[in-house]
Scaffold this motif. Sequence first.
Motif, short mmCIF file in Angstrom:
data_model
loop_
_atom_site.label_atom_id
_atom_site.label_comp_id
_atom_site.label_asym_id
_atom_site.label_seq_id
_atom_site.Cartn_x
_atom_site.Cartn_y
_atom_site.Cartn_z
N GLU A 77 1.05 -1.37 0.05
CA GLU A 77 -0.07 -0.09 0.01
C GLU A 77 0.78 1.25 -0.13
OE1 GLU A 77 -3.72 1.99 2.66
OE2 GLU A 77 -2.40 0.30 3.57
N PHE A 78 0.60 2.16 -0.83
CA PHE A 78 1.24 3.48 -0.90
C PHE A 78 0.39 4.81 -0.72
CE2 PHE A 78 3.12 0.28 -3.77
CZ PHE A 78 4.38 0.35 -3.33
N LEU A 79 0.66 5.18 0.27
CA LEU A 79 -0.20 6.51 0.47
C LEU A 79 0.73 8.04 0.75
CD1 LEU A 79 -2.43 4.86 3.38
CD2 LEU A 79 -2.96 5.50 1.03
N ASN A 80 0.65 8.97 0.17
CA ASN A 80 1.23 10.23 0.27
C ASN A 80 2.71 10.31 0.32
OD1 ASN A 80 0.65 12.80 0.41
ND2 ASN A 80 1.05 12.92 2.57
N ASN A 81 3.27 9.31 -0.75
CA ASN A 81 4.62 9.58 -0.93
C ASN A 81 5.10 10.51 -2.06
OD1 ASN A 81 5.44 7.11 0.98
ND2 ASN A 81 4.15 5.94 -0.48
N ASN A 82 6.35 11.13 -1.94
CA ASN A 82 6.61 12.18 -2.87
C ASN A 82 8.19 12.02 -3.23
OD1 ASN A 82 6.16 14.81 -4.20
ND2 ASN A 82 7.23 15.69 -2.33
N ALA A 83 8.28 12.30 -4.26
CA ALA A 83 9.53 12.45 -5.05
C ALA A 83 9.79 13.51 -5.97
CB ALA A 83 9.96 11.23 -5.92
N LEU A 84 10.85 14.38 -5.78
CA LEU A 84 10.93 15.61 -6.39
C LEU A 84 11.14 15.68 -8.08
CD1 LEU A 84 12.73 17.80 -3.69
CD2 LEU A 84 10.31 17.76 -4.15
N GLU A 85 11.91 14.59 -8.33
CA GLU A 85 12.25 14.34 -9.66
C GLU A 85 11.02 13.34 -10.25
OE1 GLU A 85 16.28 13.41 -10.46
OE2 GLU A 85 16.97 15.18 -9.31
N TYR A 86 11.02 12.19 -10.03
CA TYR A 86 10.20 11.22 -10.48
C TYR A 86 9.74 10.10 -9.48
CZ TYR A 86 13.50 7.90 -12.04
OH TYR A 86 14.48 6.65 -12.21
N GLY A 87 8.71 9.50 -9.81
CA GLY A 87 8.34 8.26 -9.03
C GLY A 87 7.96 8.29 -7.59
N ASP A 88 6.84 9.18 -7.43
CA ASP A 88 6.56 9.36 -6.04
C ASP A 88 6.10 8.03 -5.26
OD1 ASP A 88 6.05 12.15 -6.43
OD2 ASP A 88 4.01 11.96 -6.90
N ASP A 89 5.85 6.91 -5.70
CA ASP A 89 5.90 5.64 -5.10
C ASP A 89 6.88 4.65 -5.39
OD1 ASP A 89 3.48 6.16 -3.68
OD2 ASP A 89 2.24 5.75 -5.48
N ILE A 90 6.98 4.54 -6.83
CA ILE A 90 8.26 3.72 -7.25
C ILE A 90 9.22 4.27 -8.25
CG2 ILE A 90 8.90 1.46 -8.15
CD1 ILE A 90 6.18 0.52 -7.20
N ALA A 91 10.46 4.29 -8.31
CA ALA A 91 11.27 4.76 -9.27
C ALA A 91 12.16 3.61 -9.74
CB ALA A 91 12.06 5.98 -9.05
N ALA A 92 12.57 3.29 -10.84
CA ALA A 92 13.22 2.37 -11.27
C ALA A 92 14.43 2.94 -12.26
CB ALA A 92 12.49 1.23 -12.03
N ILE A 93 15.60 1.93 -12.34
CA ILE A 93 16.49 2.39 -13.40
C ILE A 93 16.68 1.02 -14.22
CG2 ILE A 93 19.08 2.68 -14.15
CD1 ILE A 93 18.99 4.16 -11.22
N PRO A 94 16.16 1.11 -15.44
CA PRO A 94 16.11 -0.38 -16.16
C PRO A 94 17.61 -1.05 -16.38
CG PRO A 94 15.98 1.26 -17.82
CD PRO A 94 16.09 1.94 -16.19
N ASP A 95 17.59 -2.43 -16.59
CA ASP A 95 18.92 -2.91 -16.56
C ASP A 95 19.64 -2.98 -18.01
OD1 ASP A 95 17.13 -4.67 -17.79
OD2 ASP A 95 17.94 -6.40 -16.69
#
Length: 108
Positions: A77-95
């Motif tokens: 469960e994801f509630l009220n998370n924040n990221a200034l650049e991208y991915g408030d809940d989840i951010a990823a770097i592809p392989d």
Amino acid sequence: IYLKHQGAIYLLNSKANISTTIFASNLADNGAGVFFECIESDSVTYIEKLRFVNNTAHQTGGAIKWSSIEPIIENCEFLNNNALEYGDDIAAIPDDFVLLETAQILNK
């Protein structure tokens, strides 16, 4: 809690099972709740039944950030998370990146 570079939990090439945990009000540059850096193919991480609330990343991944090997995420469960650049809940770097030619794009 403010963690300069990574979140409350930082995993590097680790096999882990994380379950039934609350990550609340963490502050970090990336992945304020959990940060996974996995470049080894056998480093699979499972996370389930986690709750991420009010976590903030100065850059990416308010709740979770992962690179290369994607963790298995279930029933979180994801509630009220924040990221200034991208991915408030989840951010990823592809392989891997693939270069597409114009003909490939036009032909889909």
